[in-house]
Design a protein around this motif. Structure first.
Motif, PDB file in Angstrom:
ATOM      1  N   LEU A 202     -32.764   1.154   5.305  1.00 15.85           N
ATOM      2  CA  LEU A 202     -32.676  -0.269   5.618  1.00 15.85           C
ATOM      3  C   LEU A 202     -32.067  -1.054   4.455  1.00 15.85           C
ATOM      4  O   LEU A 202     -31.417  -2.081   4.660  1.00 15.85           O
ATOM      5  CB  LEU A 202     -34.079  -0.821   5.941  1.00 15.85           C
ATOM      6  N   ASP A 203     -32.281  -0.565   3.234  1.00 14.81           N
ATOM      7  CA  ASP A 203     -31.761  -1.299   2.079  1.00 14.81           C
ATOM      8  C   ASP A 203     -30.247  -1.180   1.968  1.00 14.81           C
ATOM      9  O   ASP A 203     -29.632  -1.893   1.185  1.00 14.81           O
ATOM     10  CB  ASP A 203     -32.420  -0.798   0.790  1.00 14.81           C
ATOM     11  N   SER A 204     -29.638  -0.290   2.748  1.00 13.11           N
ATOM     12  CA  SER A 204     -28.183  -0.150   2.674  1.00 13.11           C
ATOM     13  C   SER A 204     -27.489  -1.063   3.685  1.00 13.11           C
ATOM     14  O   SER A 204     -26.260  -1.117   3.727  1.00 13.11           O
ATOM     15  CB  SER A 204     -27.791   1.306   2.962  1.00 13.11           C
ATOM     16  N   LEU A 205     -28.263  -1.767   4.510  1.00 14.96           N
ATOM     17  CA  LEU A 205     -27.666  -2.610   5.540  1.00 14.96           C
ATOM     18  C   LEU A 205     -27.354  -4.001   4.976  1.00 14.96           C
ATOM     19  O   LEU A 205     -28.162  -4.556   4.223  1.00 14.96           O
ATOM     20  CB  LEU A 205     -28.608  -2.742   6.731  1.00 14.96           C
ATOM     21  N   PRO A 206     -26.222  -4.564   5.353  1.00 13.84           N
ATOM     22  CA  PRO A 206     -25.879  -5.909   4.870  1.00 13.84           C
ATOM     23  C   PRO A 206     -26.895  -6.939   5.358  1.00 13.84           C
ATOM     24  O   PRO A 206     -27.511  -6.776   6.415  1.00 13.84           O
ATOM     25  CB  PRO A 206     -24.514  -6.196   5.496  1.00 13.84           C
ATOM     26  N   ALA A 207     -27.076  -7.983   4.562  1.00 15.08           N
ATOM     27  CA  ALA A 207     -27.998  -9.046   4.953  1.00 15.08           C
ATOM     28  C   ALA A 207     -27.574  -9.604   6.299  1.00 15.08           C
ATOM     29  O   ALA A 207     -26.388  -9.749   6.585  1.00 15.08           O
ATOM     30  CB  ALA A 207     -27.983 -10.154   3.893  1.00 15.08           C
ATOM     31  N   GLY A 208     -28.538  -9.924   7.125  1.00 14.02           N
ATOM     32  CA  GLY A 208     -28.244 -10.497   8.434  1.00 14.02           C
ATOM     33  C   GLY A 208     -27.991  -9.466   9.516  1.00 14.02           C
ATOM     34  O   GLY A 208     -27.747  -9.830  10.670  1.00 14.02           O
ATOM     35  N   THR A 209     -28.087  -8.192   9.220  1.00 13.75           N
ATOM     36  CA  THR A 209     -27.847  -7.173  10.250  1.00 13.75           C
ATOM     37  C   THR A 209     -28.900  -7.233  11.340  1.00 13.75           C
ATOM     38  O   THR A 209     -30.083  -7.377  11.059  1.00 13.75           O
ATOM     39  CB  THR A 209     -27.858  -5.759   9.623  1.00 13.75           C
ATOM     40  N   ARG A 210     -28.437  -7.144  12.581  1.00 11.00           N
ATOM     41  CA  ARG A 210     -29.372  -6.993  13.680  1.00 11.00           C
ATOM     42  C   ARG A 210     -29.474  -5.494  13.967  1.00 11.00           C
ATOM     43  O   ARG A 210     -28.462  -4.839  14.251  1.00 11.00           O
ATOM     44  CB  ARG A 210     -28.866  -7.726  14.920  1.00 11.00           C
ATOM     45  N   VAL A 211     -30.682  -4.977  13.859  1.00  8.90           N
ATOM     46  CA  VAL A 211     -30.896  -3.545  14.019  1.00  8.90           C
ATOM     47  C   VAL A 211     -31.477  -3.254  15.393  1.00  8.90           C
ATOM     48  O   VAL A 211     -32.494  -3.841  15.771  1.00  8.90           O
ATOM     49  CB  VAL A 211     -31.871  -3.010  12.938  1.00  8.90           C
ATOM     50  N   ALA A 212     -30.846  -2.366  16.124  1.00 11.05           N
ATOM     51  CA  ALA A 212     -31.372  -1.959  17.421  1.00 11.05           C
ATOM     52  C   ALA A 212     -32.384  -0.846  17.215  1.00 11.05           C
ATOM     53  O   ALA A 212     -32.081   0.158  16.567  1.00 11.05           O
ATOM     54  CB  ALA A 212     -30.243  -1.469  18.315  1.00 11.05           C
TER      55      ALA A 212
END
Lengths: 545, 433
Positions: B133-143
Motif C-alpha cells: 500500500l505504501d507504494s501507491l500514489p496518494a489519492g489512489t482508489r483501491v479495489a
C-alpha cells in the motif's frame, strides 16, 4: 395500594424468566394453550445447564436404585421427546465394562430391571458381551476388562432443543427475547406480582412489562431471581464440566468408574466426543464459568482406567454448566435427588410467582407441563397441555439429506448436519441459496456450517453474536476453535445486524477469547500447536493490540 | 561427516546455506513442514514497539529503527544479543537465495500491507505478489476484489474495514468493493485457496482474470486492485506482472491465512534453495553427545548419521521443536527450557504440567508458552542442565530459541534467517576433528 379501574390490563398472562429448556418449554406449552406469554433470557437460550449438559436425554439408570420414579418418568418423557423432535435425537449405545465376572453379573442383573423402562423410550434391551466381543467393538479398552454390558441412550443437542421450543412459542404468539435481563419484579396490592422491569442488554433501554404471573425458570440463577422479591429459594447448584475431544474416538460410549467411585463416561456426540462429568457444589459466578485444571485431570485420570489411550486424544474445549439441584443438607452431590419441585410463592407472600428447582433434560417437557398447569389454573385457562402431541418445529416429517444436497448444490454431509439441526425446516434455511448462490459457501469447515445457516441463525433464531451462532450451529466449537470461522462469522453477524467492521473485529476477538478460556485448562499435545498457529494468525493479521 | 541441520524451515535453510558457504558438507534432516509453510506472504524483521494504533500511516520508522527499538526493549532477543549487523549480513545472504521476496532496504520505512481480515500492518518486505500500500500514489482508489462465489473474502467488509484504517491513520487511499466473475462452476465455491490458485495458473486463468479486472475498471474506475491470496503458487511472480499489464493498474494480494498459497510459495522457495543440498526426509529423534561433542543424529527410521556438527532448527510447538505432553519439553535432547534469560520454572500439577501457568487468561496475552525455548550462549549454542553449553558443536536457531515471541515481536522470519545463518556459519567453524 389498591388497583383502580384506571389501570390498564396486563400485557401478558405470564412472564417467564429464563431461556433454558424449562423456560422455553413452558413458554411453548402456555402458548399452545392460547396464553399470551413473554420470555426473557439474560444471556442466550441454552446458555446455562441446558446447553452444557452431557447432551443425552438419558433415562438415568443410576437413579434406578434410589429414585425409580425419576427413572420411569424420565423414560416416559424421553419417549415423548422422540415423538415431537425425532430429528434432534441420535442413538448412543453404551458399553459398561466390567473388571471381574462378578461385576459383570451384577450389571447384567441391574440392567434386567432397567430394560423394563427401555420400551418407554424405544431403547433396546441390554446385552452381555464377552471379553473378545467387547474388544472387537472397542479395541481401545484396557486389558483389565473382562466383559461388558451394553445399553442404550439417546443423544440430543440441548441448545437446539431450547431453540425449537422458543421458536414454536414465538410462532404461537409468545414474545421472546434473549439478552434481556429482568432487573426487578414489580409487585402490587398484597404483594401480588404485577410484572417485571427488564433491561435490553444489547440495545440498552429498560421497560416495564405487566403480567399477574411470573415464572422463575432461571435454573441455577433461580435463587437470585427469587431474591428480587426478598424470597429465599434453596438450591444446591452443582457444577459439571465435560471435556470436548476433536473427533469421535469410538462408536460407543464407554462408562468408567472414577477415582472417587462416581460413574463417568466418554461418549461420541455429533462431530466430537464428550468426557464427563463432574458434580461439585458451586459458589462462584454463574455468568463466567470456567473449568479448572483439577476437574480436567480428574476426568482424564478416571477415564484412563478404562481407555488407557485417552491422554493421547486431543482436547479442543470444555463445556461447563451448573445444575439447579434440589437442596438437601448433608448429602453428597452425586446422591442428591434429580426430581423437580415447583414452588408456588403464594404461601410465601408473593402471589403470582412460581419458582422451579431441580429437573433433568430428559423430563423437561413434564416439568414444563406441571408448571404450565399451575399457571393455567391460576389464570383460569382450561386448555390442556398438548406439547407431547404436537411436533416441535422441524419435527413434523423426515427429510432426505441427499435429495436436499442435490437440489441446492451442497455437500451431502453438510445437508445431513443441517437436517439434524433443523429437521424439515432445512429447506427453508437453504431456500435463499436459489436466488443468492453465495450463501452456499462454507463459513465453518469443521462442522460444516454454510453461510445460509449462519444468516438464518441471525434472522430467524435471534442470534446476536458469534457465541449465539455457535450455540445454534456448532460453528467454532470444532477443532479449529474459531481460527478459520470467527472472522467470517463476525462479518456476517455484523452485516445482518447493521453493525460496523470495527464491531465485527471486536466480536471476532471476543469469540476467540471465549473459546480460548474454554480450552485453556486442558491445553496439551497437538492442541498447543493449534493454539500457537491460531494466536499467531490473528495477532499478525488482525491488527490487534 | 556432514554438518547436520535438523529442520527445513527458514532457519534450517539459512543454516544449510551458511554452512555450505563456509565450506562444510551439509545434510538437512527434516520431518513434515512446520510454521514456515503456514506463513502469510510477509517477511517480518520487526514491528515497531513504539507504534500506537491510530498513528499516522506515514509515521512509520525505518526497518533499521524498528529493529533497534525491538532490541532495546527485549534484551534477550537475538537482535539484542547478536547485534543488528549480524541480522543485516544474514538477510543479505538468505533473501537473495530465497528469491521469493524483494530485498530489504534497511534505511527504508516499513512497508504497509493489507490482510484478509481487513487490517493493515507493517512489514519489512513481502512476496512479489503482495500489494504494498505504501507504494501507491496518494489519492489512489483501491479495489478490494471478491471473486464472485468465493466467500473466503467478503470484499464489502474488508473494504469498509480498510477505509476505517485509512481514516484513522490519515492515509490518502480509498477502498471500494468490486466483484468479478472468475469461478466457472457452482462447485467452485467450495474450492480451497490453493485450488483457486491452480485455476489462475491454468492456461487461460490469467487472461480471464486480467480481462475481468480490466472490465471492472470500465464500470468503476480504480487505481489499484487488492485480491485474495490466490495468484498462483509456482508462477506467482509472473502472474502478478501479467495481471498488472492486462488491468493497467498495480495488482497484488492481501496477506492470507495459514494453509494458503503464500505459505506454499515460501515452502517452494525453501525447497528450491535446498535442491542441491543432501536431504534426509525423516524426523530426528535423538542426538548422540559424547565427551562434550555431538557425534551423530538418530533418525526416526532407525538410521544413525555421523555428524561433525549439529544445528537444531526444529521450531517451537508447530514444528515439534517443543512438545507439551503433560509437561513441556524439548524432545530430541531434553534440553532445559529458558524464559527471559533464566531457566523456566514450570509449575506442575501432580498429574501433568499446568497449562494455566504457561498460558495467560487472555487469548492475546504474551503467553510464557510461546516465549519459552532453549537457552543459548552468544554463539547460538543451547545450554545444558548445568548452565554450560550442551556440546561444543551443537547449535540452535529459529523459534526453538528462547528470548523472542514471533507473534508479538513481528520478527519471526527475521530471527529465523538471522539465527539460522549464524548457527550454520558457526557450526561449520566448529566441525573440527
Amino acid at each position: 395500594m389498591v388497583a383502580t379501574s384506571a389501570e390498564p390490563p396486563a400485557q401478558f398472562d405470564a412472564v417467564i424468566i429464563g431461556g433454558g429448556v424449562n423456560g422455553t418449554g413452558i413458554a411453548r406449552d402456555l402458548s399452545l394453550r392460547g396464553a399470551k406469554v413473554a420470555l426473557f433470557e439474560k444471556h442466550d437460550f441454552g446458555f446455562g445447564a441446558s446447553g452444557n449438559s452431557s447432551g443425552m436425554i438419558h433415562g438415568g439408570p443410576r437413579y434406578l436404585e434410589k429414585d425409580a420414579d425419576v427413572t420411569r418418568r424420565s423414560c416416559i418423557d424421553s419417549g415423548y421427546i422422540q415423538r415431537i423432535a425425532p430429528h434432534l435425537l441420535f442413538r448412543i449405545p453404551f458399553l459398561l465394562p466390567a473388571r471381574s465376572p462378578r461385576r459383570l453379573f451384577e450389571y447384567d442383573t441391574f440392567f434386567d430391571a432397567y430394560d423394563v423402562f427401555q420400551p418407554l423410550k424405544r431403547g433396546k434391551r441390554h446385552t452381555v458381551l464377552t471379553r473378545d466381543e467387547v474388544r472387537t467393538l472397542e479395541p481401545g479398552l484396557s486389558d483389565a476388562i473382562v466383559g461388558a454390558v451394553t445399553f442404550d441412550e439417546w443423544g440430543i443437542d440441548g441448545a437446539r432443543l431450547c431453540i425449537a421450543n422458543v421458536v414454536d412459542a414465538r410462532e404461537h404468539g409468545a414474545s421472546v427475547a434473549n439478552h434481556h435481563e429482568v432487573e426487578a419484579i414489580v409487585r402490587g396490592a398484597g404483594g401480588a406480582v404485577r410484572g417485571v422491569v427488564v433491561k435490553d442488554l444489547v440495545g440498552g433501554g429498560r421497560r416495564t412489562v405487566t403480567a399477574p404471573i411470573v415464572v422463575n425458570a432461571g435454573g441455577a440463577w433461580g435463587p437470585k431471581i427469587a431474591a428480587l422479591t426478598g424470597l429465599t429459594v434453596k438450591m444446591r447448584p452443582g457444577k459439571g464440566i465435560h471435556l470436548v475431544l476433536d473427533r469421535r474416538i469410538g462408536n460407543y460410549a464407554v462408562s468408567a468408574t472414577a477415582v472417587d467411585g462416581r460413574t463417568i463416561f466418554a461418549e461420541p456426540w455429533q462431530n466430537v466426543s464428550l468426557v464427563g462429568t463432574t458434580d461439585d457444589d458451586y459458589y462462584g459466578s454463574l455468568d463466567d464459568l470456567r473449568a479448572t485444571v483439577d476437574e480436567v485431570q480428574y476426568l482424564l485420570q478416571s477415564m484412563e482406567s478404562v481407555l488407557p489411550g485417552i491422554r493421547q486424544a486431543r482436547i479442543i474445549g470444555t463445556t461447563v454448566g451448573v445444575r439447579p439441584t434440589l437442596y438437601r443438607y448433608g448429602v453428597l452431590e452425586d446422591d442428591l435427588s434429580r426430581d423437580h419441585v415447583i414452588y408456588d410463592h403464594d404461601r410465601d407472600g408473593v402471589p403470582g410467582l412460581f419458582s422451579l428447582v431441580g429437573g433433568k433434560l430428559a423430563s423437561y417437557r413434564e416439568l414444563a407441563e406441571e408448571a404450565s398447569d399451575a399457571v393455567a389454573a391460576r389464570s383460569g385457562n382450561p386448555t390442556r397441555c398438548s406439547t407431547h402431541l404436537r411436533p416441535l418445529p422441524g419435527g413434523d416429517r423426515e427429510i432426505d439429506p441427499r435429495a436436499l444436497a442435490e437440489r441446492f448444490g451442497i455437500a451431502e454431509y453438510a445437508a445431513r448436519r443441517l437436517v439434524y439441526r433443523h429437521g424439515s425446516r432445512a429447506e427453508r434455511v437453504l431456500a435463499p441459496i436459489l436466488s443468492d448462490p453465495r450463501l452456499r459457501a462454507t463459513t465453518c469447515t469443521c462442522e460444516p456450517v454454510l453461510e445460509a445457516e449462519v444468516r438464518w441463525a441471525v434472522r430467524e433464531e435471534m442470534a446476536q453474536s458469534c457465541e449465539d451462532v455457535g450455540r445454534r450451529t456448532r460453528l467454532g466449537l470444532g477443532p479449529c476453535g474459531g481460527m478459520r470461522c470467527a472472522a467470517k462469522c463476525a462479518q456476517i453477524v455484523a452485516q445482518e445486524t447493521g453493525r460496523s467492521p470495527a464491531w465485527a473485529r471486536a466480536e471476532m476477538t471476543d469469540f476467540l477469547a471465549a473459546r480460548f478460556v474454554a480450552r485453556r485448562p486442558a491445553l496439551d499435545g497437538d492442541q498447543v500447536r493449534q493454539e500457537e498457529l491460531a494466536i499467531a494468525r490473528h495477532r499478525l493479521a488482525g491488527g490487534l493490540p | 561427516m556432514s554438518v547436520v541441520i535438523v529442520g527445513a524451515g527458514v532457519a534450517g535453510a539459512a543454516a544449510a546455506l551458511a554452512a555450505q558457504a563456509a565450506g562444510a558438507r551439509v545434510l538437512v534432516a527434516s520431518g513434515p513442514p512446520g510454521a514456515s509453510a503456514l506463513c502469510a506472504g510477509a517477511w517480518d524483521v520487526a514491528f515497531d514497539p513504539k507504534a500506537v494504533r491510530g498513528d499516522r500511516s506515514d509515521a512509520r520508522p525505518t526497518i533499521e529503527t524498528a529493529a533497534q527499538r525491538l532490541a532495546a526493549l527485549r534484551r534477550q532477543h537475538p537482535y539484542a544479543r547478536l547485534g543488528l549487523g549480524a541480522a543485516r549480513e544474514a538477510h543479505a545472504a538468505v533473501l537473495s537465495r530465497l528469491g521469493a521476496y524483494a530485498s530489504i532496504v534497511w534505511e527504508a520505512p516499513l512497508a504497509l500491507v493489507a490482510t484478509d481480515l481487513g487490517a493493515v500492518r507493517t512489514t519489512a518486505t513481502a512476496q512479489s505478489s503482495v500489494l504494498r500500500l505504501d507504494s501507491l500514489p496518494a489519492g489512489t482508489r483501491v479495489a478490494v476484489v471478491e471473486l464472485a462465489g468465493y466467500r473466503e473474502l467478503d470484499a464489502l467488509h474488508v473494504a469498509q474495514s480498510l477505509t476505517d484504517w485509512a481514516t484513522e491513520t490519515r492515509a490518502d487511499l480509498t477502498f471500494v468493493p468490486v466483484e468479478v466473475d472468475f469461478l466457472t462452476r457452482r462447485s467452485d465455491a467450495l474450492l480451497a485457496p490453493h485450488e483457486i490458485a491452480r485455476m489462475v495458473e491454468a492456461s487461460d486463468g490469467v487472461a480471464r482474470l486480467g480481462a475481468a479486472l480490466s472490465d471492472a475498471r470500465t464500470r468503476l474506475p480504480f487505481g489499484a486492485a487488492l485480491l485474495p491470496g490466490v495468484l498462483g503458487v509456482a508462477d506467482a511472480a509472473t502472474i502478478v506482472d501479467r495481471l498488472r499489464a492486462l488491468a493497467g493498474v498495480p495488482v497484488g494480494e492481501m496477506l492470507a491465512g495459514p494453509g494458503t498459497p503464500q505459505g506454499l510459495r515460501l515452502h517452494a522457495a525453501i525447497e528450491a534453495l535446498l535442491a542441491d543440498i543432501p536431504q534426509a526426509p525423516a524426523r530426528v529423534v535423538g542426538v548422540d553427545v559424547e565427551r562434550h561433542r555431538a557425534r551423530a543424529v538418530r533418525l526416526e527410521d532407525g538410521t544413525v548419521v555421523a555428524a561433525s556438527a549439529v544445528v537444531l532448527a526444529t521450531g517451537r510447538f508447530l514444528g515439534g521443536g517443543l512438545v507439551k505432553e503433560g509437561r513441556v519439553r524439548e524432545p530430541i535432547l531434553d534440553l532445559p527450557l529458558y524464559l527471559d534469560g533464566r531457566p523456566a520454572t514450570l509449575v506442575g500439577a501432580p498429574f501433568g504440567a499446568d497449562p494455566t501457568a504457561l498460558f495467560g487468561q487472555g487469548v492475546f496475552d504474551r503467553h510464557d508458552a510461546l516465549r519459552l525455548g532453549v537457552g543459548w550462549d552468544d554463539r547460538l549454542r543451547p545450554l545444558g542442565r548445568d548452565g554450560a553449553v550442551a556440546a561444543a558443536n551443537l547449535f540452535a536457531a529459529g523459534d526453538l530459541l528462547e528470548g523472542h515471541d514471533p507473534t508479538t515481536d513481528g520478527s519471526g522470519l527475521g530471527v529465523a534467517a538471522t539465527t539460522g545463518f549464524w548457527a550454520g556459519r558457526w557450526a561449520a567453524e566448529a566441525r573440527g576433528a
